[in-house]
Design a protein around this motif. Structure first.
Motif, PDB file in Angstrom:
ATOM      1  N   PRO A 279       0.904   3.811  -2.035  1.00 34.90           N
ATOM      2  CA  PRO A 279       1.603   4.675  -2.988  1.00 34.90           C
ATOM      3  C   PRO A 279       2.557   3.839  -3.835  1.00 34.90           C
ATOM      4  O   PRO A 279       3.277   2.981  -3.318  1.00 34.90           O
ATOM      5  CB  PRO A 279       2.352   5.658  -2.086  1.00 34.90           C
ATOM      6  CG  PRO A 279       1.555   5.695  -0.820  1.00 34.90           C
ATOM      7  CD  PRO A 279       1.021   4.306  -0.646  1.00 34.90           C
ATOM      8  N   ALA A 280       2.534   4.066  -5.131  1.00 33.92           N
ATOM      9  CA  ALA A 280       3.319   3.252  -6.056  1.00 33.92           C
ATOM     10  C   ALA A 280       4.164   4.144  -6.941  1.00 33.92           C
ATOM     11  O   ALA A 280       3.822   5.304  -7.209  1.00 33.92           O
ATOM     12  CB  ALA A 280       2.394   2.382  -6.910  1.00 33.92           C
ATOM     13  N   GLY A 281       5.271   3.610  -7.410  1.00 37.14           N
ATOM     14  CA  GLY A 281       6.130   4.374  -8.300  1.00 37.14           C
ATOM     15  C   GLY A 281       7.310   3.554  -8.756  1.00 37.14           C
ATOM     16  O   GLY A 281       7.421   2.354  -8.462  1.00 37.14           O
ATOM     17  N   GLU A 285      11.975   6.457  -7.549  1.00 40.74           N
ATOM     18  CA  GLU A 285      11.050   7.326  -6.815  1.00 40.74           C
ATOM     19  C   GLU A 285      10.793   6.800  -5.404  1.00 40.74           C
ATOM     20  O   GLU A 285      10.860   7.559  -4.419  1.00 40.74           O
ATOM     21  CB  GLU A 285       9.734   7.428  -7.573  1.00 40.74           C
ATOM     22  CG  GLU A 285       9.817   8.193  -8.882  1.00 40.74           C
ATOM     23  CD  GLU A 285       8.567   8.024  -9.738  1.00 40.74           C
ATOM     24  OE1 GLU A 285       8.402   8.816 -10.684  1.00 40.74           O
ATOM     25  OE2 GLU A 285       7.769   7.095  -9.468  1.00 40.74           O
ATOM     26  N   CYS A 286      10.517   5.529  -5.303  1.00 42.99           N
ATOM     27  CA  CYS A 286      10.160   4.960  -4.002  1.00 42.99           C
ATOM     28  C   CYS A 286      11.363   4.859  -3.079  1.00 42.99           C
ATOM     29  O   CYS A 286      11.240   5.073  -1.863  1.00 42.99           O
ATOM     30  CB  CYS A 286       9.526   3.582  -4.187  1.00 42.99           C
ATOM     31  SG  CYS A 286       7.936   3.639  -5.047  1.00 42.99           S
ATOM     32  N   GLU A 289      11.999   8.223  -1.581  1.00 44.73           N
ATOM     33  CA  GLU A 289      11.056   8.501  -0.500  1.00 44.73           C
ATOM     34  C   GLU A 289      11.433   7.736   0.762  1.00 44.73           C
ATOM     35  O   GLU A 289      11.328   8.257   1.884  1.00 44.73           O
ATOM     36  CB  GLU A 289       9.636   8.138  -0.939  1.00 44.73           C
ATOM     37  CG  GLU A 289       9.089   9.041  -2.031  1.00 44.73           C
ATOM     38  CD  GLU A 289       7.693   8.624  -2.484  1.00 44.73           C
ATOM     39  OE1 GLU A 289       7.136   7.673  -1.906  1.00 44.73           O
ATOM     40  OE2 GLU A 289       7.168   9.265  -3.406  1.00 44.73           O
ATOM     41  N   ALA A 290      11.893   6.501   0.595  1.00 44.18           N
ATOM     42  CA  ALA A 290      12.301   5.699   1.747  1.00 44.18           C
ATOM     43  C   ALA A 290      13.524   6.303   2.433  1.00 44.18           C
ATOM     44  O   ALA A 290      13.598   6.353   3.667  1.00 44.18           O
ATOM     45  CB  ALA A 290      12.591   4.271   1.304  1.00 44.18           C
ATOM     46  N   LEU A 300       9.737  -1.997   0.857  1.00 46.17           N
ATOM     47  CA  LEU A 300       9.552  -1.798  -0.575  1.00 46.17           C
ATOM     48  C   LEU A 300       9.121  -3.119  -1.191  1.00 46.17           C
ATOM     49  O   LEU A 300       9.786  -4.146  -1.005  1.00 46.17           O
ATOM     50  CB  LEU A 300      10.849  -1.300  -1.228  1.00 46.17           C
ATOM     51  CG  LEU A 300      11.395   0.038  -0.739  1.00 46.17           C
ATOM     52  CD1 LEU A 300      12.725   0.352  -1.420  1.00 46.17           C
ATOM     53  CD2 LEU A 300      10.399   1.161  -0.971  1.00 46.17           C
ATOM     54  N   ASP A 448       6.294   2.230   7.148  1.00 42.78           N
ATOM     55  CA  ASP A 448       5.720   2.799   5.933  1.00 42.78           C
ATOM     56  C   ASP A 448       6.130   1.873   4.797  1.00 42.78           C
ATOM     57  O   ASP A 448       7.042   1.044   4.947  1.00 42.78           O
ATOM     58  CB  ASP A 448       6.233   4.222   5.699  1.00 42.78           C
ATOM     59  CG  ASP A 448       5.343   5.036   4.754  1.00 42.78           C
ATOM     60  OD1 ASP A 448       4.374   4.448   4.211  1.00 42.78           O
ATOM     61  OD2 ASP A 448       5.601   6.236   4.568  1.00 42.78           O
ATOM     62  N   TRP A 449       5.439   1.983   3.641  1.00 46.93           N
ATOM     63  CA  TRP A 449       5.822   1.122   2.533  1.00 46.93           C
ATOM     64  C   TRP A 449       5.399   1.701   1.204  1.00 46.93           C
ATOM     65  O   TRP A 449       4.558   2.601   1.144  1.00 46.93           O
ATOM     66  CB  TRP A 449       5.268  -0.289   2.730  1.00 46.93           C
ATOM     67  CG  TRP A 449       3.791  -0.486   2.533  1.00 46.93           C
ATOM     68  CD1 TRP A 449       2.789  -0.088   3.362  1.00 46.93           C
ATOM     69  CD2 TRP A 449       3.159  -1.179   1.446  1.00 46.93           C
ATOM     70  NE1 TRP A 449       1.565  -0.492   2.867  1.00 46.93           N
ATOM     71  CE2 TRP A 449       1.756  -1.161   1.698  1.00 46.93           C
ATOM     72  CE3 TRP A 449       3.622  -1.815   0.297  1.00 46.93           C
ATOM     73  CZ2 TRP A 449       0.837  -1.764   0.833  1.00 46.93           C
ATOM     74  CZ3 TRP A 449       2.708  -2.416  -0.564  1.00 46.93           C
ATOM     75  CH2 TRP A 449       1.334  -2.381  -0.289  1.00 46.93           C
ATOM     76  N   ARG A 450       6.035   1.194   0.143  1.00 48.84           N
ATOM     77  CA  ARG A 450       5.726   1.605  -1.216  1.00 48.84           C
ATOM     78  C   ARG A 450       5.677   0.370  -2.118  1.00 48.84           C
ATOM     79  O   ARG A 450       6.372  -0.619  -1.882  1.00 48.84           O
ATOM     80  CB  ARG A 450       6.787   2.579  -1.765  1.00 48.84           C
ATOM     81  CG  ARG A 450       6.841   3.925  -1.055  1.00 48.84           C
ATOM     82  CD  ARG A 450       5.604   4.762  -1.317  1.00 48.84           C
ATOM     83  NE  ARG A 450       5.717   6.080  -0.705  1.00 48.84           N
ATOM     84  CZ  ARG A 450       5.368   6.368   0.548  1.00 48.84           C
ATOM     85  NH1 ARG A 450       4.911   5.404   1.342  1.00 48.84           N
ATOM     86  NH2 ARG A 450       5.495   7.584   1.014  1.00 48.84           N
ATOM     87  N   LEU A 452       6.648  -1.009  -5.599  1.00 47.70           N
ATOM     88  CA  LEU A 452       7.554  -0.748  -6.707  1.00 47.70           C
ATOM     89  C   LEU A 452       6.943  -1.277  -8.001  1.00 47.70           C
ATOM     90  O   LEU A 452       6.546  -2.437  -8.083  1.00 47.70           O
ATOM     91  CB  LEU A 452       8.903  -1.440  -6.479  1.00 47.70           C
ATOM     92  CG  LEU A 452       9.661  -1.114  -5.198  1.00 47.70           C
ATOM     93  CD1 LEU A 452      10.995  -1.871  -5.179  1.00 47.70           C
ATOM     94  CD2 LEU A 452       9.909   0.382  -5.074  1.00 47.70           C
TER      95      LEU A 452
END
Length: 507
Positions: A279-281, A285-286, A289-290, A300, A448-450, A452
C-alpha cells in the motif's frame, strides 16, 4: 596441477558497476567506489573461493572490479580513470580465452548515453574477437544493441529484491566456462519492450512479475536454449536505452526468437497490471495509518530518496515533517529515522559525546530542491566511529525520534547495518528507512509497512520527473500507445557474422 589434456582457459574478471539516477544532483566520484583487485576480487564471489568447482575450471585473472552503491551520474573524469585502468590491465595481462564482465547496466556517466555499451565495446577491442565475454547484470539494467554486439553471453537477476544476485553471477560464469569448453558461441534473441516502470511496481514477490519471471527458468530448460533473461530497465535515468528488454541465448535461433517474443508479449500484455508492492500513499496518509495501527514496528519506506536506487540520501523532506509531528515531539511514539548523511553534523555530535545536548544542522547538502537543512536539537544517544561504510555514526534523540546521522551515505536495510547505531529497530513504534520495496531483513521485521510516495531523485511518480530523452512512445508515459513490434532481433555468434559488416547493422 590440472589433469586436463588441454590447458585451463585464462579468464579475466573486470567490471564497473553503479546504478545512476540522472534526476539526482549527486555525482559519483572515486570515493564512492570500492575497487577490488587480485585475490580480494576473486574471493568476493563465493562460487570462486578455494575448493569451489568453478574455481578449478579456469586460470582466473581477477584484474579489477569497481562497485559503488547507487547514486547520481558518474563524474566524467572518474569514469575515464576507472575505464583506463580496466583497459590497461586487460592489455597488460592478456591474452584471454574469456572475460567475466560484472556490471550493473544502469551506470550513467556525464556526457554519455550508453556507458556499459561503450565500456563493453572497448573491452572487446582490447581482448580481441576470439575471447568469449560473459556479462552479468542487475535486472534494473538496460540492454542495448551495442552491448549485445560486444558480448557473447548475457544474463541478469531473476528476483527483486535481488536475493539471487550471486546466483546470477555464478550462472554467468558457469555459462562462460561451459562455452569455453565446447567452443560454441550462441545466438542472442533480443526484444526491446517499450515499458519503463520503477522497481517498486515490478517486484517478483507479487503479480504480475512473479508469474512472468516464473517462465524464465522454463525457457532456459528448453533444448537449444542456454539462458533467458528479462530486464525491467532503469526508470530514473533519462536516456534512450532505458526500457524493458528480453534476451534468450541459445544455439537454436528460431527457438530463441520464439521464446524471447513470448516473454516480451507477456510483459507487454501485463503492463497495466503492475502496481506497487505494498500500500502506497503520501507521508500524511501513511503516517496516519501507522499511528492508528497496533502493528509494531510499523515500517515506512521513504522511497523518493532511496540511496540503493540512486537517491542522494540527504533529502530532508520527510525528516522535517517527522520532527514537527506532535506524537514524536512529545515522545508519545518512538521512532527511528535511518538515515541522514552529513559529515559535519555526524562529527559534531560525536565530538560532543554520548548524553550531550546538541543542536546540529544536517542534510540537504547535495539535494536541497525539496527542503533545506534541518536542525536537530536533542541528545546524543549513541556514537560509533567504526562503521566501514558510514564512517562516523551519531544517533541524536529528538523527543521520541532517534535520527541516525552518518558521515557518509549508507542504506539501512539489514540487521548488520544497524549494528553501529545502538538501536534495535524491533523495539520502535515506527521505523522510517530510505528504501523502496523492503529488503528481506526489513520485510521480516515489519509487522506492517507502507510505501511513502516522497520527492527525490528516485521519485516513484515518473511522470513528474520530466523524462525527455527516452524513446517514445513508452508506457506509462503514453498510456494509449499502439501495440509495439515485438519481433526478436537475432544477434548471431561472432564467428558467424558477415565480414566487413558493422555489427549493429546486422538484423
Amino acid at each position: 596441477m590440472s589433469s586436463r589434456a588441454t590447458p585451463l582457459p585464462r579468464v579475466a574478471i573486470v567490471g564497473i558497476a553503479i546504478e545512476s539516477s540522472t534526476f539526482s544532483p549527486h555525482r559519483a566520484g572515486l570515493a564512492d567506489f570500492v575497487v577490488r583487485r587480485g585475490t580480494e576480487l576473486l574471493d568476493y564471489y563465493p562460487f570462486l573461493t578455494p575448493g569451489q568447482p568453478l574455481r578449478e575450471r579456469a586460470e582466473w585473472v581477477p584484474l579489477m572490479q569497481a562497485r559503488s552503491i547507487p547514486g547520481g551520474a558518474v563524474r566524467a573524469e572518474t569514469y575515464q580513470q576507472l575505464e583506463r585502468a580496466t583497459l590497461d590491465l586487460l592489455a597488460a595481462h592478456g591474452p584471454f580465452d574469456g572475460v567475466f564482465f560484472d556490471i550493473h547496466g544502469a551506470m550513467s556517466v556525464e556526457a554519455q548515453t550508453d556507458a556499459e555499451g561503450g565500456l563493453a565495446t572497448r573491452v572487446r577491442e582490447v581482448v580481441g574477437p576470439t575471447a568469449m565475454v560473459s556479462a552479468s547484470m542487475d535486472l534494473h539494467g538496460n540492454v542495448t544493441r551495442q552491448l549485445l554486439d560486444a558480448v557473447d553471453l548475457i544474463t541478469c537477476y531473476r528476483m527483486a529484491p535481488h536475493e539471487d544476485a550471486m546466483e546470477s553471477r555464478e550462472r554467468s560464469v558457469r555459462n562462460l566456462l561451459d562455452r569455453l569448453d565446447s567452443g560454441r558461441r550462441p545466438h542472442q534473441a533480443w526484444v526491446p519492450v517499450p515499458v519503463l516502470l520503477p522497481g517498486e511496481k515490478t517486484s517478483t514477490r507479487v503479480e504480475p512479475a512473479s508469474r512472468i519471471y516464473a517462465e524464465v527458468p522454463k525457457v532456459e530448460a528448453l533444448d537449444g536454449v542456454l539462458d533467458a533473461a528479462i530486464w525491467v530497465g532503469y526508470a530514473w535515468a533519462d536516456e534512450p536505452r532505458c526500457r524493458a528488454a528480453v534476451v534468450v541465448t541459445g544455439d537454436d535461433p528460431e527457438l530463441a526468437s520464439q521464446q524471447a517474443e513470448r516473454l516480451a508479449r507477456a510483459y507487454w500484455q501485463a503492463r497495466a497490471e503492475f502496481s506497487f508492492v505494498a500500500p502506497a500513499g503520501t507521508l500524511d496518509e501513511c503516517l496516519a495509518e501507522a499511528l492508528a495501527s497496533p502493528a509494531r514496528p510499523f515500517v515506512l519506506s521513504d522511497s523518493g530518496d532511496n540511496p540503493t536506487a540512486g537517491g542522494a540520501a540527504d533529502v530532508t523532506w520527510t525528516l522535517a515533517r517527522l520532527l514537527a509531528h506532535p506524537a514524536f515531539a512529545t515522545g508519545e511514539l518512538t521512532g527511528v529515522y535511518a538515515a541522514i548523511p552529513d559529515a559535519a553534523g555526524a562529527r559534531a555530535a560525536a565530538a560532543a559525546g554520548v548524553a550531550a545536548d546538541v543542536s546540529i544542522t544536517v542534510g540537504a547538502r547535495v539535494d536541497d530542491r525539496h527542503q533545506g537543512p534541518v536542525t536537530l536539537t536533542g541528545t546524543v544517544a549513541h556514537v560509533s566511529t567504526t562503521d566501514p561504510v558510514a564512517g562516523t555514526v551519531a544517533v541524536v534523540a529528538v523527543g521520541g525520534l532517534r535520527v541516525i546521522v552518518t558521515e557518509r551515505r549508507k542504506p539501512y536495510h539489514t540487521a548488520e547495518d544497524f549494528s553501529h547505531t545502538g538501536i534495535d529497530p524491533a523495539q520502535a513504534d515506527i521505523v522510517v528507512v530510505k528504501i523502496g520495496y523492503l529488503e528481506p531483513y526489513l520485510y521480516e521485521l515489519a509487522a506492517d509497512w507502507r510505501l511513502l510516495l516522497t520527492p527525490g531523485g528516485v521519485d516513484q511518480d515518473l511522470l513528474r520527473l520530466g523524462h525527455n530523452d527516452i524513446q517514445r512512445p513508452m508506457f506509462p508515459f503514453d498510456p494509449d500507445m499502439p501495440d509495439p513490434d515485438l519481433t526478436a532481433v537475432v544477434v548471431p555468434p561472432r564467428d558467424r557474422r558477415t565480414p566487413g559488416l558493422v555489427p549493429s547493422q546486422e538484423r
